[in-house]
Write a protein that holds these residues in place. Structure first.
Motif, PDB file in Angstrom:
ATOM      1  N   VAL A 160       7.162   1.035  -2.283  1.00 20.86           N
ATOM      2  CA  VAL A 160       6.647   0.093  -1.616  1.00 20.86           C
ATOM      3  C   VAL A 160       7.429  -1.356  -1.884  1.00 20.86           C
ATOM      4  O   VAL A 160       7.809  -2.092  -0.880  1.00 20.86           O
ATOM      5  N   GLY A 161       7.884  -1.400  -2.902  1.00 15.93           N
ATOM      6  CA  GLY A 161       8.652  -2.647  -3.214  1.00 15.93           C
ATOM      7  C   GLY A 161      10.129  -2.630  -2.398  1.00 15.93           C
ATOM      8  O   GLY A 161      10.385  -3.697  -1.822  1.00 15.93           O
ATOM      9  N   THR A 162      10.543  -1.521  -2.228  1.00 14.93           N
ATOM     10  CA  THR A 162      11.917  -1.406  -1.447  1.00 14.93           C
ATOM     11  C   THR A 162      11.349  -1.596   0.008  1.00 14.93           C
ATOM     12  O   THR A 162      12.121  -2.527   0.791  1.00 14.93           O
ATOM     13  N   GLY A 163      10.138  -1.103   0.447  1.00 15.75           N
ATOM     14  CA  GLY A 163       9.843  -1.362   2.012  1.00 15.75           C
ATOM     15  C   GLY A 163       9.682  -3.018   2.258  1.00 15.75           C
ATOM     16  O   GLY A 163       9.930  -3.460   3.350  1.00 15.75           O
ATOM     17  N   LEU A 164       8.730  -3.588   1.154  1.00  9.93           N
ATOM     18  CA  LEU A 164       8.697  -4.847   1.368  1.00  9.93           C
ATOM     19  C   LEU A 164       9.940  -5.711   1.290  1.00  9.93           C
ATOM     20  O   LEU A 164       9.914  -6.842   2.020  1.00  9.93           O
ATOM     21  N   ALA A 165      10.755  -5.163   0.509  1.00 10.72           N
ATOM     22  CA  ALA A 165      12.179  -6.085   0.461  1.00 10.72           C
ATOM     23  C   ALA A 165      12.983  -6.166   1.757  1.00 10.72           C
ATOM     24  O   ALA A 165      13.192  -6.890   2.396  1.00 10.72           O
ATOM     25  N   LEU A 166      12.771  -4.831   2.665  1.00  9.03           N
ATOM     26  CA  LEU A 166      13.470  -4.574   3.965  1.00  9.03           C
ATOM     27  C   LEU A 166      12.492  -5.451   4.789  1.00  9.03           C
ATOM     28  O   LEU A 166      13.373  -6.160   5.710  1.00  9.03           O
ATOM     29  N   ALA A 177      12.630 -11.308  -0.376  1.00  6.92           N
ATOM     30  CA  ALA A 177      13.058  -9.779  -0.213  1.00  6.92           C
ATOM     31  C   ALA A 177      13.752  -9.506  -1.696  1.00  6.92           C
ATOM     32  O   ALA A 177      13.641  -8.176  -2.284  1.00  6.92           O
ATOM     33  N   THR A 178      14.258 -10.465  -2.647  1.00  7.77           N
ATOM     34  CA  THR A 178      14.934 -10.207  -3.393  1.00  7.77           C
ATOM     35  C   THR A 178      13.723 -10.002  -4.709  1.00  7.77           C
ATOM     36  O   THR A 178      13.935  -8.939  -5.563  1.00  7.77           O
ATOM     37  N   ALA A 179      12.842 -10.652  -4.638  1.00 10.78           N
ATOM     38  CA  ALA A 179      11.704 -10.642  -5.795  1.00 10.78           C
ATOM     39  C   ALA A 179      11.089  -9.107  -5.524  1.00 10.78           C
ATOM     40  O   ALA A 179      10.667  -8.451  -6.463  1.00 10.78           O
ATOM     41  N   ALA A 180      10.756  -8.639  -4.179  1.00 12.52           N
ATOM     42  CA  ALA A 180      10.243  -7.418  -3.951  1.00 12.52           C
ATOM     43  C   ALA A 180      10.907  -6.156  -4.283  1.00 12.52           C
ATOM     44  O   ALA A 180      10.718  -5.156  -4.855  1.00 12.52           O
ATOM     45  N   ALA A 181      12.571  -6.461  -4.289  1.00 17.52           N
ATOM     46  CA  ALA A 181      13.543  -5.864  -4.717  1.00 17.52           C
ATOM     47  C   ALA A 181      13.565  -5.413  -5.955  1.00 17.52           C
ATOM     48  O   ALA A 181      13.876  -4.169  -6.454  1.00 17.52           O
ATOM     49  N   ALA A 182      13.121  -6.422  -6.856  1.00 18.40           N
ATOM     50  CA  ALA A 182      13.176  -6.636  -8.241  1.00 18.40           C
ATOM     51  C   ALA A 182      12.135  -5.738  -8.830  1.00 18.40           C
ATOM     52  O   ALA A 182      12.306  -4.896  -9.798  1.00 18.40           O
ATOM     53  N   LEU A 183      10.961  -5.727  -7.840  1.00 23.26           N
ATOM     54  CA  LEU A 183       9.723  -4.920  -8.326  1.00 23.26           C
ATOM     55  C   LEU A 183      10.152  -3.274  -8.308  1.00 23.26           C
ATOM     56  O   LEU A 183       9.934  -2.762  -9.066  1.00 23.26           O
ATOM     57  N   SER A 294       6.564   5.036  10.206  1.00 22.23           N
ATOM     58  CA  SER A 294       5.363   4.422  10.942  1.00 22.23           C
ATOM     59  C   SER A 294       5.448   2.903  10.641  1.00 22.23           C
ATOM     60  O   SER A 294       5.125   1.912  11.604  1.00 22.23           O
ATOM     61  N   ALA A 295       5.862   2.397   9.587  1.00 25.44           N
ATOM     62  CA  ALA A 295       6.159   1.038   9.171  1.00 25.44           C
ATOM     63  C   ALA A 295       7.002   0.553  10.130  1.00 25.44           C
ATOM     64  O   ALA A 295       6.973  -0.620  10.509  1.00 25.44           O
ATOM     65  N   TRP A 296       8.268   0.980  10.193  1.00 25.32           N
ATOM     66  CA  TRP A 296       9.173   0.584  11.030  1.00 25.32           C
ATOM     67  C   TRP A 296       8.875   0.374  12.465  1.00 25.32           C
ATOM     68  O   TRP A 296       9.059  -0.465  13.114  1.00 25.32           O
ATOM     69  N   LEU A 297       8.095   1.503  12.930  1.00 25.88           N
ATOM     70  CA  LEU A 297       7.392   1.178  14.114  1.00 25.88           C
ATOM     71  C   LEU A 297       6.622   0.287  14.475  1.00 25.88           C
ATOM     72  O   LEU A 297       6.463  -0.462  15.580  1.00 25.88           O
ATOM     73  N   ALA A 298       5.609   0.013  13.557  1.00 25.63           N
ATOM     74  CA  ALA A 298       4.899  -1.285  13.652  1.00 25.63           C
ATOM     75  C   ALA A 298       5.509  -2.624  13.568  1.00 25.63           C
ATOM     76  O   ALA A 298       5.278  -3.528  14.151  1.00 25.63           O
ATOM     77  N   TRP A 299       6.772  -2.531  12.739  1.00 24.55           N
ATOM     78  CA  TRP A 299       7.347  -3.926  12.717  1.00 24.55           C
ATOM     79  C   TRP A 299       8.389  -3.973  14.010  1.00 24.55           C
ATOM     80  O   TRP A 299       8.360  -4.956  14.328  1.00 24.55           O
ATOM     81  N   SER A 300       8.786  -2.950  14.610  1.00 23.17           N
ATOM     82  CA  SER A 300       9.572  -3.116  15.719  1.00 23.17           C
ATOM     83  C   SER A 300       8.816  -3.544  16.957  1.00 23.17           C
ATOM     84  O   SER A 300       9.144  -3.746  18.037  1.00 23.17           O
ATOM     85  N   HIS A 301       7.243  -2.932  17.054  1.00 24.93           N
ATOM     86  CA  HIS A 301       6.512  -3.209  18.034  1.00 24.93           C
ATOM     87  C   HIS A 301       5.291  -3.738  17.969  1.00 24.93           C
ATOM     88  O   HIS A 301       4.341  -3.195  17.395  1.00 24.93           O
TER      89      HIS A 301
END
Length: 340
Positions: A160-166, A177-183, A294-301
């Motif tokens: 989840v941290g990686t996904g939120l960072a992206l 993004a850095t804070a979420a990646a730090a998690l 699915s998260a990528w699809l929701a972000w892109s559409h």
């Protein structure tokens, strides 16, 4: 880029060092989870290792959120750090000696309220406060409920941290993004000691804190761009489905839903003969094969984000029900053969 990598390396290293020290501390203080009917492990195991994640995030969050590009207001940063400290303190107390449910819930509400007030200071209308309180408190307890087998919560926090960072990076939010990646980096450091067979458990100090951070980073993403709430929710779909449906089932059956139990799907996967590692792989499979695309699809559409989110959570509920029934069928004793 070098500054970002430095923060991530610091988060990983601080967690790694403190978790190693927490193992010795837990043994000296007798903070050991003993095997039992409501446990999924078979050996006494130290708890409280999540203090490494908490310390790493408290050290790094102010610098990341205040100094990197697209910085956050001091009100949000201070509110988040104060909330994290409150949740961690309540969890640390509970790891040492049992803390009654009402004081624990009070500390959680106070913590979420502190962060929410910082977020409201950025211009949000006040009527969002009840929703933020509900969402934050549920996220803290949800992640606590799902911390029951080796490695599961640590790998979920990394995912989840990686996904939120992206998502934050795609929205031109380097600080968030850095804070979420730090998690994610901190969760990876903890996973090194928590992967099956676990040398230490996260404990309430860590599980509640991870739940708070997942909620806070998701809320901050939503504050930047409301449409990002949907892919953020998709990332946690496996945990949301398991925790929510298990809780509703126990309440429907009149059980004491707030007491320890082994009724979550991940626990049933172990109870029917699977290993902790195989249960972890099952959740990782959902995350990588369903939640991530699915998260990528929701972000892109964006116009389709809400229907996609609903579909993913319905799919997670259906998968939960099918697997739970399969586990229960295998768990039932076979009827004795009766000769004609």
């Amino acid at each position: 880029m070098y500054l970002t990598m430095g923060w991530l390396l610091a988060s990983f290293s601080i967690t790694l060092l403190l978790v190693r020290g927490a193992i010795g501390y837990a043994h000296r203080r007798g903070m050991l989870d003993q095997p039992g009917q409501r446990r999924s492990h078979h050996l006494p195991t130290p708890r409280g290792g999540g203090v490494g994640i908490v310390a790493a995030m408290l050290v790094c969050l102010p610098g990341m959120l205040l100094s990197l590009p697209a910085p956050w207001p001091a009100s949000v940063t201070a509110g988040l750090c104060g909330a994290l400290a409150l949740v961690a303190l309540a969890g640390w107390w509970d790891d040492h000696r049992s803390l009654p449910i009402l004081p624990r819930l009070g500390a959680q509400l106070l913590a979420v309220g502190l962060f929410s007030l910082g977020l409201l200071a950025t211009g949000l209308p006040g009527w969002w406060l009840p929703l933020l309180l509900l969402g934050g408190t549920w996220s803290i307890n949800l992640h606590n409920f799902m911390d029951g087998i080796d490695g599961l919560l640590a790998q979920q926090a990394f995912f989840v941290g990686t996904g939120l960072a992206l998502l934050a990076r795609a929205t031109a939010q380097p600080a968030l993004a850095t804070a979420a990646a730090a998690l994610a980096a901190s969760a990876l450091g903890f996973w090194c000691f928590n992967r099956p067979p676990a040398r230490i458990f996260m404990g309430d100090v860590g599980s509640g804190s991870v739940g708070l951070l997942v909620f806070a980073f998701s809320a901050m993403l939503w504050r930047v761009e409301p449409a990002l709430l949907w892919p953020a929710l998709i990332l946690s779909s496996a945990f949301v489905a398991d925790a929510s449906l298990t809780l509703l089932t126990r309440m429907w059956r009149g059980r004491r839903w707030y007491t320890a139990h082994r009724e979550h799907l991940y626990q049933w996967l172990v109870r029917r003969g699977g290993t902790h590692a195989r249960a972890d792989i099952a959740y990782a499979g959902w995350n990588l094969l369903v939640a991530a695309p699915s998260a990528w699809l929701a972000w892109s559409h964006p116009p389709m984000a809400l229907p996609i989110t609903i579909a993913v959570h319905l799919g997670a509920a259906a998968a939960w029900l099918a697997l739970k029934r399969r586990c229960l069928r295998r768990h039932l004793p076979k009827a004795p053969h009766v000769a004609a």
